[in-house]
Structure formats: C-alpha cells, structure tokens
Design a protein around this motif. Structure first.
Motif, short mmCIF file in Angstrom:
data_model
loop_
_atom_site.label_atom_id
_atom_site.label_comp_id
_atom_site.label_asym_id
_atom_site.label_seq_id
_atom_site.Cartn_x
_atom_site.Cartn_y
_atom_site.Cartn_z
N UNK A 111 4.44 45.91 34.76
CA UNK A 111 4.06 47.07 34.30
C UNK A 111 3.45 47.23 32.99
N UNK A 112 3.10 48.31 32.40
CA UNK A 112 2.64 48.54 31.04
C UNK A 112 1.35 49.41 30.94
N UNK A 113 0.90 49.45 29.84
CA UNK A 113 -0.03 50.03 29.54
C UNK A 113 -0.91 49.53 28.16
N UNK A 114 -1.98 50.59 27.74
CA UNK A 114 -2.39 50.36 26.17
C UNK A 114 -1.45 49.95 25.27
N UNK A 115 -0.68 50.51 25.25
CA UNK A 115 0.54 50.40 24.08
C UNK A 115 1.09 48.85 24.21
N UNK A 116 1.35 48.48 25.30
CA UNK A 116 1.97 47.13 25.39
C UNK A 116 1.00 46.15 25.17
N UNK A 117 -0.14 46.28 25.64
CA UNK A 117 -1.29 45.07 25.50
C UNK A 117 -1.61 45.25 23.82
N UNK A 118 -1.76 46.42 23.34
CA UNK A 118 -2.09 46.51 22.06
C UNK A 118 -0.80 45.73 20.97
N UNK A 119 0.27 46.03 21.27
CA UNK A 119 1.28 45.47 20.87
C UNK A 119 1.37 43.85 20.76
N UNK A 120 0.79 43.21 21.94
CA UNK A 120 0.99 41.92 22.13
C UNK A 120 -0.29 41.29 21.25
N UNK A 121 -1.47 42.12 21.12
CA UNK A 121 -2.55 41.65 20.28
C UNK A 121 -2.34 41.86 18.82
N UNK A 122 -1.50 42.76 18.45
CA UNK A 122 -1.35 42.95 16.99
C UNK A 122 -0.32 42.12 16.50
N UNK A 123 0.74 41.75 17.37
CA UNK A 123 1.99 41.05 16.73
C UNK A 123 1.67 39.62 16.98
N UNK A 124 0.98 39.01 17.88
CA UNK A 124 0.78 37.61 18.38
C UNK A 124 -0.57 37.18 18.07
N UNK A 125 -0.82 37.01 16.86
CA UNK A 125 -2.16 36.61 16.19
C UNK A 125 -2.69 35.10 16.92
N UNK A 126 -1.91 34.35 17.58
CA UNK A 126 -2.23 32.97 17.93
C UNK A 126 -2.49 32.92 19.31
N UNK A 127 -2.58 34.02 20.04
CA UNK A 127 -2.64 34.36 21.64
C UNK A 127 -4.16 34.02 21.93
N UNK A 128 -4.13 33.09 22.86
CA UNK A 128 -5.39 32.21 23.22
C UNK A 128 -5.67 32.67 24.79
N UNK A 129 -4.59 32.82 25.37
CA UNK A 129 -4.85 32.70 27.01
C UNK A 129 -4.18 33.99 27.57
N UNK A 130 -4.58 34.83 28.23
CA UNK A 130 -3.97 35.97 28.69
C UNK A 130 -4.44 36.09 30.26
N UNK A 131 -3.06 35.93 31.06
CA UNK A 131 -3.23 35.76 32.77
C UNK A 131 -2.34 37.08 33.15
N UNK A 132 -3.21 37.89 33.94
CA UNK A 132 -2.53 39.11 34.66
C UNK A 132 -2.87 38.76 36.19
N UNK A 162 -6.08 52.68 31.49
CA UNK A 162 -6.37 52.53 29.95
C UNK A 162 -6.14 51.21 29.34
N UNK A 163 -5.42 50.21 30.16
CA UNK A 163 -5.05 49.17 29.27
C UNK A 163 -5.96 48.25 28.90
N UNK A 164 -7.15 48.44 29.43
CA UNK A 164 -8.36 47.45 28.94
C UNK A 164 -8.94 47.55 27.51
N UNK A 165 -8.61 48.84 26.93
CA UNK A 165 -8.95 49.16 25.53
C UNK A 165 -7.91 48.27 24.57
N UNK A 166 -6.72 47.77 25.13
CA UNK A 166 -5.90 47.16 24.41
C UNK A 166 -6.36 45.80 24.04
N UNK A 167 -7.25 45.40 24.91
CA UNK A 167 -7.63 43.83 24.67
C UNK A 167 -8.34 43.64 23.56
N UNK A 168 -8.94 44.82 23.10
CA UNK A 168 -9.87 44.63 21.57
C UNK A 168 -8.81 44.10 20.23
N UNK A 169 -7.58 44.15 20.44
CA UNK A 169 -6.60 43.99 19.48
C UNK A 169 -6.19 42.45 19.53
#
Length: 442
Positions: free
Chosen positions: A241-262, A270-277
């Motif tokens: 589960x999760x939402x915009x806040x969880x995806x946003x936290x991943x993007x802001x705190x994990x700057x080396x993340x290159x691959x995300x699988x759902x 509204x979780x898609x808007x968190x991918x921009x981070x």
C-alpha cells in the motif's frame, strides 16, 4: 615420489616371493596437498563435475562446502541446528523462502505460487489465506537468522519470509556487506529493523499476496525504508500500500534510486505525482496491476521524471483513461517503452503515448485490441524511433499498413514484425534493406 621411494628403499624381491596385495598399494596422493592448494584445484572443475566431488571422502566433502557461495534452503531445521553454517561457511547468497513454511510431506496436495512450491494438508484449503497457517513462528525465524548471521558474515544477498525487526537487526549487525534483501510477508513493524543496513542497494518488499497471506506495507514503512536505506539503487514493491507521501519520501531520501518496480500495487489515488521527486529514476516497471491511478490530480501537479529512460508495462489493466494518460505524462522523457500482455490498450489509450516524444524503441506484445491505425497515429509522431517490435497483436494487419508507415519501416535500424501467425511482411522483406539500417539484423 611414491615410485622413487619404492625403488630406493624396498628390498629386491626374490623370484619365489609372493606379490603384495594391490589394495596395499592404494595411497591417497591428495593427502600430500594442503587444504588451500586442494581448494584451488577443486575450484577449477566444471560445475557439472564439482558437485560430485563431495562423494570422494569426508575431507573432500568439507572442502566442497567451502566452495559453495549460493544456497536455497528447504529445511529450516538444517539452519537451526547449525549444520548449514558448518557445512557451507563461505555463503554469500541464501534463499530461505522455501524453508520458512511448515510443509506436509505425507500430503498429495501440491500448492505452488511463483517460485514457491509445497505440500499442504487438505483441511488448509478451507482457509482463504493459507500462508498465514503454515508460516513458521517469528521466534524460530529470528533464531535462524541469528545462526546464519554469526556463521556467514560475508552474506551479500538474503531472501526470507516473516520474522521480526529483531532478526533483521542481528543480520545487519553481523553482515555489514549485505547489499540485496528480499522480504516476503513484510509489514511496517518488520521494517523498523531495516535502517541498520547501511550498504543495502537492492530491496524487494512483498506485502500482500491474494489467497496466500496478507500483510500491510503503508506510507509508514516506505518512510522508514527511505530514511534508513539511502543507498538504494533498485526497489520493488509487491502487494504494498502507500500513497503520494510514501513515493515522495523514497524519491527525496534515496537520490541513487534508478529502478522502481510496482507489482500488484494497492496505492492510494495520487501516487503518480510522487514520481517527480525521483530525480535519477531511469526505469519504471508496472507489473500485474489492476489499475494505475484512478485520480492522479490536476495536470499541473504531474511533472515528468527528467532522467527516466525505460517504461515497462506487463500483465496490467490499462482501462482507466485518466490513469493511463497521467502515466504517459509522467514518463514523457522515456526513450524505451515495453508493453506486454496488457488488457484494455486500445487505440485511444495508446494515443496518450504521444506525450513520450523522445521514444527510440517500442515493443508491443500481446496487445490484441490495438489496431494498425492506432499504432500508426503514434509512431508517425516519433521522429527519433529506431527500433520497433510487434508480436501477437492480432488486430494489427499487414493490409492496413499505409505508405507513410512503410516509409517509417524503411529507416528503422531494427524491425521485428509478427503481429500474428498469418503475417507475411517478415518473409516479404527478406530481400530488401528495410530493417537493416546501421548493420542491425532484421
């Protein structure tokens, strides 16, 4: 050495003397080699022969165990007894998923799910979540993790089911080089121990599996992962589960993340808007999802991921117009698009791919609703397209190919065209130069 000793030290036998028994002449010459030297010799054997070396003698059995680096455990008692770490002290990859269940050996009912296969009793079929009844207790799993961590400190990859944060803390304390972790039946509470893995780079979390087990990974767990595992390169969320806040936290705190699988996600709207981070995200995979995002919000909140290069869609429902449109807007910078066996991808849905104007490679497989006109309307807009592969798309017909689309085919570096078994385009283009630009094969 043996022949020289016999010729110099042994007396000359008389003609009347009896020959010695051949058994007395059998000497194990490998005893003259040290363990380190013999290990180097055994390591040069092919894999098909190396696995049989342990049958020679007890010494070779022990030495062969030192050469094993990867192991899949099916009997958890083998780990709890300490025999596993004694037999295989140099393991760096351990898979405990198959061993974390109570399997009935006398039952003829075999249950399989993914890579997991086990025998279960008939009375378990009465329960909706069978996995909840047959998984080992967290105390036993934590005890096994402690034994494994103490015996194999060079562990690099670990897969397990259940357990608690205390078991993960033991592994993180002893196995500082651990880089890849796979957690099934994971929950927010369990993730409290994941912050201790400072060098973790690849993480897979499996929360909920329909009909097997149910466990919740929410924004709380994603935030714990984001703040604790800042070196993540690959992250896979399955049944989470999760939402915009969880995806946003991943993007802001994990700057080396290159691959995300759902995979089979249960995300809130509204979780898609968190991918921009996720500023350095290069690959986005959406697999076996029943929906994308039912309410992504206004377009001004949907920004494209600047570094995204690849978009994978597989076995997912693409029937929601709003969600599919928002997905292609978010992935507008993608250069490679792979769509396999997705339901609902008609001409209108595929038309939203025009937002991805930098595409160089397109693969379509199992898209039975998409037509030739829908494919043409998008492909003609992609001026940088270099590779096109179409397989098992029955509504894409050779007879509907327009001259404009044929011209696009002629300049492609790679063209693989097999929309159905009746397609004749592949055979008719064998003697032409279409699909061979740049020295690539057709």
């Amino acid at each position: 050495m043996r022949l020289h000793s016999m010729s110099s030290d042994s007396p000359i036998s008389s003609p009347n003397s009896q020959p010695e028994s051949p058994v007395s002449d059998l000497i194990d010459l490998t005893l003259l080699l040290s363990d380190e030297l013999l290990l180097r010799v055994l390591s040069k054997f092919p894999d098909c022969e190396r696995n049989l070396n342990f049958l020679v003698c007890k010494r070779w059995l022990n030495l062969q165990g030192r050469l094993v680096r990867s192991l899949r455990v099916t009997d958890f008692d083998f780990l709890l007894s300490g025999r596993l770490v004694l037999r295989f002290p140099n393991l760096n990859q351990v898979d405990l998923v198959s061993g974390c269940w109570v399997s009935s050996r006398n039952s003829s009912i075999l249950m399989s799910h993914g890579v997991l296969s086990m025998h279960i009793d008939p009375w378990l079929l009465l329960y909706s979540n069978v996995g909840e009844k047959i998984v080992l207790e967290s105390v036993l799993i934590d005890r096994g993790l402690k034994v494994l961590a103490n015996g194999c400190p060079n562990l690099r990859k670990l897969s397990l089911v259940g357990g608690s944060e205390f078991g993960l803390l033991n592994v993180a304390k002893e196995c500082e080089l651990l880089q890849e972790l796979e957690l099934h039946k994971c929950s927010d509470c369990m993730l409290q121990g994941i912050a201790a893995f400072e060098n973790l780079q690849i993480l897979k979390l499996v929360g909920n599996v329909d009909g097997f087990f149910s466990s919740a990974v929410t924004d709380i767990g994603l935030t714990i992962v984001a703040r604790g595992c800042r070196r993540l390169v690959k992250l896979e969320l399955s049944g989470c589960e999760g939402s915009f806040d969880g995806i946003k936290a991943i993007g802001q705190c994990c700057p080396m993340l290159e691959e995300l699988t759902l995979c089979d996600h249960r995300m809130d709207d509204g979780w898609l808007a968190g991918l921009q981070y996720c500023e350095n995200l290069k690959t986005l995979k959406i697999i076996s999802c029943k929906r994308i995002d039912a309410n992504p919000g206004p377009d001004e909140y949907l920004s494209s991921c600047p570094a995204l290069e690849r978009l994978h869609l597989q076995n997912s429902q693409l029937r929601d117009t709003v969600g599919v449109r928002a997905l292609f807007m978010t992935c507008g910078a993608a250069r490679e698009i792979f769509i396999r066996d997705c339901w609902g991808l008609d001409d209108d849905m595929f038309g939203f791919a025009n937002n991805c104007w930098r595409v160089k490679m397109l693969l379509l497989e199992g898209c039975s609703v998409l037509t030739t006109e829908g494919l043409e309307s998008v492909v003609l807009q992609w001026k940088e397209l270099q590779s096109l592969e179409v397989e098992s798309c029955k509504n894409i017909k050779d007879s509907c190919i327009s001259p404009a689309l044929s011209e696009v085919f002629s300049v492609l570096k790679n063209l693989k065209w097999r929309p159905d078994t009746k397609s004749l385009l592949s055979s008719s283009l064998v003697e032409t130069c279409m699909g061979k630009k740049g020295g690539r094969f057709f």
